[in-house]
Design an enzyme around this catalytic site. Structure first.
Site, PDB file in Angstrom:
ATOM      1  CB  ILE A 139       1.889   1.244   5.114  1.00 41.20           C
ATOM      2  CG1 ILE A 139       1.160   2.595   5.181  1.00 41.20           C
ATOM      3  CG2 ILE A 139       2.332   0.805   6.502  1.00 41.20           C
ATOM      4  CD1 ILE A 139       1.964   3.725   5.775  1.00 41.20           C
ATOM      5  CE  LYS A 140      10.063  -1.397   3.081  1.00 42.88           C
ATOM      6  NZ  LYS A 140      11.517  -1.112   2.925  1.00 42.88           N
ATOM      7  CB  VAL A 141       3.050  -4.665   6.454  1.00 38.40           C
ATOM      8  CG1 VAL A 141       2.636  -5.735   7.453  1.00 38.40           C
ATOM      9  CG2 VAL A 141       2.260  -3.376   6.689  1.00 38.40           C
TER      10      VAL A 141
END
Length: 375
Positions: A139-141
């Protein structure tokens, strides 16, 4: 003619910074995997370009609208994106298994509208993690101040995180510390560590674009001597800190329990200035325990005329620091520029996301009108 396998031999993974439905269904991604690609990254701009320019998504859109004509536009996008990510993850699953969970990841970004919302980021990241339901998902944060606590919480829960929009050493330190704290919490809770992975995505070429603009405005010989040099200088500083933080001797207790280093990922590696080599940010960033995610054009350029002269990220550290000192002497505030670039990156992804939703809404209107006329 350079090979992606040559980069792999030097300890660098190459990921594809693009995703398209037709590449997944017609074998293009599978062919790239055979040639050495070991991961895929996506972002709102990539999905906006893919979904709005390709008819490959129309069938899925028709099916979604047939089931629920009132579905929200954001849910339409998410359904399409999740399906793409699942397919890519399944194609890369053999890489993930063969590397013991070190490689073979696919990244999906939380909504850019949540970049300054800690609780919202955590909730959406959890939801996407469970919706995709693949162990080789990241998941890109973004590395915004509000999202740093979210990164720690997600790592502690066992969610793989690609920390994106890192432009400065300060951004990197915050991302690395959040990963370390998440691992520490996970260890204290008695949970396994090898199942969790993370990368810290440093955006390279945009730095030269912004700093070069300031150097050109000065116009002195000293300023011109630094053109095209600062992005790689900052990258070398960040890589040095990575080695200090994450080589096994730097965190022996967690490493002994199987904790993985948070590898540095070189992002934004397409060359923006045509005066520079189109493989500048590939050839200059080769080294162990790194990832380079490249858009298709950069991949093709590297395979056509790129070189692998050695571990270039390990070279010229003193010269890089001298360049950064010279920049400061010129009165250019690098930290201000890098902070602004992060904010601009968030804004750019937000605009792409909104453009995508607008385009999907137009498609939905057209498809539903056509269906009613046929009925």
């Amino acid at each position: 003619m350079a090979s992606l396998h040559e980069l792999r031999a030097r300890g660098q993974s190459v990921w594809l910074d693009e995703i398209r439905r037709e590449w997944l269904t017609q074998g293009e991604l599978a062919r790239w995997i055979e040639r050495g690609i070991t991961g895929v990254t996506s972002n709102p701009t990539i999905f906006e370009r893919a979904i709005t320019t390709s008819p490959a998504y129309d069938g899925a859109l028709h099916a979604l609208l047939a089931r629920d004509p009132e579905i929200e536009t954001a849910a339409l996008y998410e359904a399409l994106a999740v399906e793409d990510i699942r397919m890519a993850a399944d194609l890369l699953r053999p890489v993930y298994e063969a590397t013991g969970g070190t490689d073979g990841f696919v990244s999906l970004e939380v909504s850019p509208h949540l970049a300054y919302d800690t609780a919202g980021t955590i909730a959406e990241a959890r939801r996407l993690w469970h919706a995709v339901n693949r162990p080789n998902l990241m998941i890109k944060v973004p590395a915004t101040p509000a999202s740093i606590p979210a990164i720690e919480d997600l790592i502690a829960e066992g969610v793989n995180v690609n920390v994106t929009l890192i432009f400065s050493p300060a951004h990197y330190e915050a991302a690395a510390e959040a990963y370390w704290r998440g691992l520490r919490r996970r260890a204290e809770a008695g949970r396994d560590l090898p199942s969790v992975a993370s990368v810290a995505s440093f955006f390279v070429s945009r730095i030269d674009t912004a700093v070069d603009r300031a150097l050109e405005a000065l116009g002195t010989p000293e300023a011109r001597a630094l053109l095209g040099r600062i992005a790689l200088a900052v990258a070398k500083r960040i890589y040095r800190r990575f080695r200090e933080r994450f080589l096994p001797h730097a965190f022996p207790d967690l490493a002994a329990r199987g904790a993985r280093a948070q590898r540095v990922l070189w992002a934004s590696t397409s060359t923006k200035n045509p005066a520079y080599s189109d493989v500048k940010y590939v050839e200059g960033l080769i080294g162990p325990d790194t990832v380079n995610t490249m858009p298709l054009a950069t991949l093709q350029a590297f395979e056509d005329h790129g070189r692998v002269p050695g571990d270039t990220i390990l070279e010229g550290w003193e010269e890089a620091e001298a360049d950064l000192r010279a920049l400061a002497r010129l009165g250019i505030d690098l930290e201000e520029i890098l902070g602004r670039l992060q904010a601009e990156g968030v804004d750019a992804f937000r605009r792409s996301y909104e453009t995508l939703l607008e385009a999907l809404e137009r498609k939905r209107t057209t498809m539903l009108a056509t269906a009613r006329s046929i009925d």
